[in-house]
Design an enzyme around this catalytic site. Sequence first.
Site, PDB file in Angstrom:
ATOM      1  N   ALA A  97      -8.995   9.718   4.740  1.00 30.61           N
ATOM      2  CA  ALA A  97      -9.436  10.370   5.967  1.00 30.61           C
ATOM      3  C   ALA A  97      -9.212   9.535   7.226  1.00 30.61           C
ATOM      4  CB  ALA A  97     -10.911  10.726   5.820  1.00 30.61           C
ATOM      5  N   ARG A  98      -9.454   8.237   7.127  1.00 29.53           N
ATOM      6  CA  ARG A  98      -9.436   7.416   8.342  1.00 29.53           C
ATOM      7  C   ARG A  98      -8.034   7.064   8.817  1.00 29.53           C
ATOM      8  NH1 ARG A  98     -12.153   2.214   5.382  1.00 29.53           N
ATOM      9  NH2 ARG A  98     -10.465   1.695   3.951  1.00 29.53           N
ATOM     10  N   GLU A  99      -7.033   7.429   8.051  1.00 28.77           N
ATOM     11  CA  GLU A  99      -5.664   7.046   8.396  1.00 28.77           C
ATOM     12  C   GLU A  99      -5.054   8.125   9.294  1.00 28.77           C
ATOM     13  OE1 GLU A  99      -4.032   6.187   4.492  1.00 28.77           O
ATOM     14  OE2 GLU A  99      -5.626   4.733   4.102  1.00 28.77           O
TER      15      GLU A  99
ATOM     16  N   ASN B  63      -6.992   9.114  -3.876  1.00 33.18           N
ATOM     17  CA  ASN B  63      -5.782   8.414  -4.363  1.00 33.18           C
ATOM     18  C   ASN B  63      -6.082   7.492  -5.553  1.00 33.18           C
ATOM     19  OD1 ASN B  63      -2.985   8.271  -4.092  1.00 33.18           O
ATOM     20  ND2 ASN B  63      -3.099   6.302  -3.002  1.00 33.18           N
TER      21      ASN B  63
ATOM     22  N   ARG C  21     -13.099   7.125   4.241  1.00 36.07           N
ATOM     23  CA  ARG C  21     -11.804   7.181   3.533  1.00 36.07           C
ATOM     24  C   ARG C  21     -11.735   8.300   2.491  1.00 36.07           C
ATOM     25  NH1 ARG C  21      -7.913   3.321   0.974  1.00 36.07           N
ATOM     26  NH2 ARG C  21      -7.988   3.497  -1.279  1.00 36.07           N
TER      27      ARG C  21
ATOM     28  N   GLU D 119       3.129   3.261   4.016  1.00 37.63           N
ATOM     29  CA  GLU D 119       2.029   2.727   4.831  1.00 37.63           C
ATOM     30  C   GLU D 119       2.608   2.579   6.233  1.00 37.63           C
ATOM     31  OE1 GLU D 119      -1.014   2.232   3.826  1.00 37.63           O
ATOM     32  OE2 GLU D 119      -0.823   2.218   1.654  1.00 37.63           O
TER      33      GLU D 119
ATOM     34  N   HIS E 255       0.438   7.265   4.362  1.00 38.08           N
ATOM     35  CA  HIS E 255      -0.788   6.478   4.506  1.00 38.08           C
ATOM     36  C   HIS E 255      -0.633   5.563   5.710  1.00 38.08           C
ATOM     37  CE1 HIS E 255      -2.707   6.886   0.382  1.00 38.08           C
ATOM     38  NE2 HIS E 255      -1.529   7.437   0.172  1.00 38.08           N
TER      39      HIS E 255
ATOM     40  N   TYR F  74      -1.669  -4.379  -4.130  1.00 35.28           N
ATOM     41  CA  TYR F  74      -2.599  -4.617  -5.241  1.00 35.28           C
ATOM     42  C   TYR F  74      -2.414  -3.469  -6.215  1.00 35.28           C
ATOM     43  CZ  TYR F  74      -4.752  -1.583  -1.761  1.00 35.28           C
ATOM     44  OH  TYR F  74      -4.950  -0.605  -0.826  1.00 35.28           O
TER      45      TYR F  74
HETATM   46  O1  0X9 Z   1      -5.169   1.911  -1.652  1.00 36.25           O
HETATM   47  C1  0X9 Z   1      -4.370   2.843  -1.507  1.00 36.25           C
HETATM   48  O2  0X9 Z   1      -4.537   3.948  -1.997  1.00 36.25           O
HETATM   49  C2  0X9 Z   1      -3.106   2.633  -0.663  1.00 36.25           C
HETATM   50  N1  0X9 Z   1      -3.386   1.803   0.471  1.00 36.25           N
HETATM   51  S1  0X9 Z   1      -4.343   2.335   1.704  1.00 36.25           S
HETATM   52  O3  0X9 Z   1      -4.606   1.234   2.594  1.00 36.25           O
HETATM   53  N2  0X9 Z   1      -3.542   3.426   2.538  1.00 36.25           N
HETATM   54  O4  0X9 Z   1      -5.506   2.915   1.153  1.00 36.25           O
HETATM   55  C3  0X9 Z   1      -2.082   1.971  -1.545  1.00 36.25           C
HETATM   56  C4  0X9 Z   1      -1.566   2.863  -2.596  1.00 36.25           C
HETATM   57  C5  0X9 Z   1      -0.319   3.516  -2.127  1.00 36.25           C
HETATM   58  N3  0X9 Z   1      -0.271   4.914  -2.308  1.00 36.25           N
HETATM   59  C6  0X9 Z   1       0.203   5.527  -3.433  1.00 36.25           C
HETATM   60  N4  0X9 Z   1       0.602   4.849  -4.439  1.00 36.25           N
HETATM   61  N5  0X9 Z   1       0.251   6.823  -3.436  1.00 36.25           N
HETATM   62 ZN    ZN Z   2      -4.300   5.304   2.379  1.00 37.82          ZN
END
Ligand code: 0X9
Ligand code: ZN
Length: 426
Positions: A187-189, A260, A241, A384, A313, A361
Amino acid sequence: MNTFLFWSCLILALEVTAYKNPDLPGAKSYNDFKVYRSYPKNNDEVDFIQSFESQENYDFWTDLKKGEPVEIMVSPENERIFENKLSTRGIKHEVIISDVQQLINLEKVGSRLLIPNSGGGHNMTWTDYHPLENIYSYLDYLQTKYDFVTTQSIGKSYEGRDMRIVRICRGGCGAKPAVWIDGGIHAREWIAPATATWIIKELVENDYKHPDLTENLDWYILPCFNPDGYAFSRTTDRFWRKTRSDNGNNKTGCKGVDANRNWDFHWNDGGSSSNMCSQNYRGPKPFSEVETRNVRDFLLSVQGKLIFFNTLHSAGEMILLPWSYTKDPAPNYSELYNIAVMGRDAMQTEWKIGCVPCLMYPASGTSMDWAYGVANIPYAFAMELRRKGFVLPPDEIIPAATETWNFHITVVRHIYSKVTQYSLIL
Ligand code: 0X9
Ligand code: ZN
């Protein structure tokens, strides 16, 4: 009153009535919240900083890795203790944002409900972050004006908002290879929905600049994946989020699931949390969230046609490739990598490219992994978008959206030529 004055007053009156300040009185204040940048040199320092992550009012804006700067938002109450602890340990740190609320205030300037344009045009802009209502009015406008554009609600969110996609298909949907893009699963993105609407605008209103893109392909775009979270982030807590489901009205009162981490492919296989209060809460089971189910069902309904998947994202300037849950190379990784390089060249940036744990990560139960591993969409990415942190000043929406669109023109053209050359799609 002369005519000019009359019209000026009328416009002003309409603007005032149409104005809806998103800074509601109940909104969480981030007055004096600071963002620190710290530099953990070794694993001990990483572990020490990690211990703050599970505590309330420490929000990690970037990932934590040895030898890399990490950015953490800290509440004013925790500021002294945080600084003391880091200083005692000799861990280098500095303040990079001294008052987060000031940034938020800047971001909201001018974001208001749009009034319909009496001349038959639209009032969508990319100099403000818009509420869902404005995004949907823009979709309505496009659907009315262009015969190759239709909109569809793919279902309702937990709080009952429509999840609307735009379908851009010359000669009707379903006959051509197709492309999927979504924004706003987190949400915050806010830059993600803004970029998704920019992509829609480019495809539809500037179709004449690249007619092959709509001649050859069907486009399905979901600008706001998580409409409840987006509304909550605009009205109540800028850094929300997750979804807004109630997690069974549990004692903690913590709401929402990380949409996610909720997909049924290696769900709960590292990099997600069982704690309802965590930003990475995976939910009680795969697809516990109606929002992820709605997107899953739509993707499955057009499954054989989809050749490209991208989920937008922010932030960090990265083109992410499968997998998210493991560093083991995904099938076809090197081709995905090479295509991402072509896209990055078109963007004229130096963004990093790689699998999610390679650059950030591990994260399991992500939409990209499901799209690649279950829906078998042959080219799946996540991006991102530009800069670090979730608050991007509105005057950077157009540059951010333009570079992201440039990625899509090049990458989608390349993928289309590839799949038609080898008849991957019949
Ligand atoms: O943590 C996440 O879900 C993503 N980073 S974020 O800072 N936007 O929250 C990283 C995961 C990347 N996205 C996908 N694999 N779909
Ligand atoms: Zn994200």
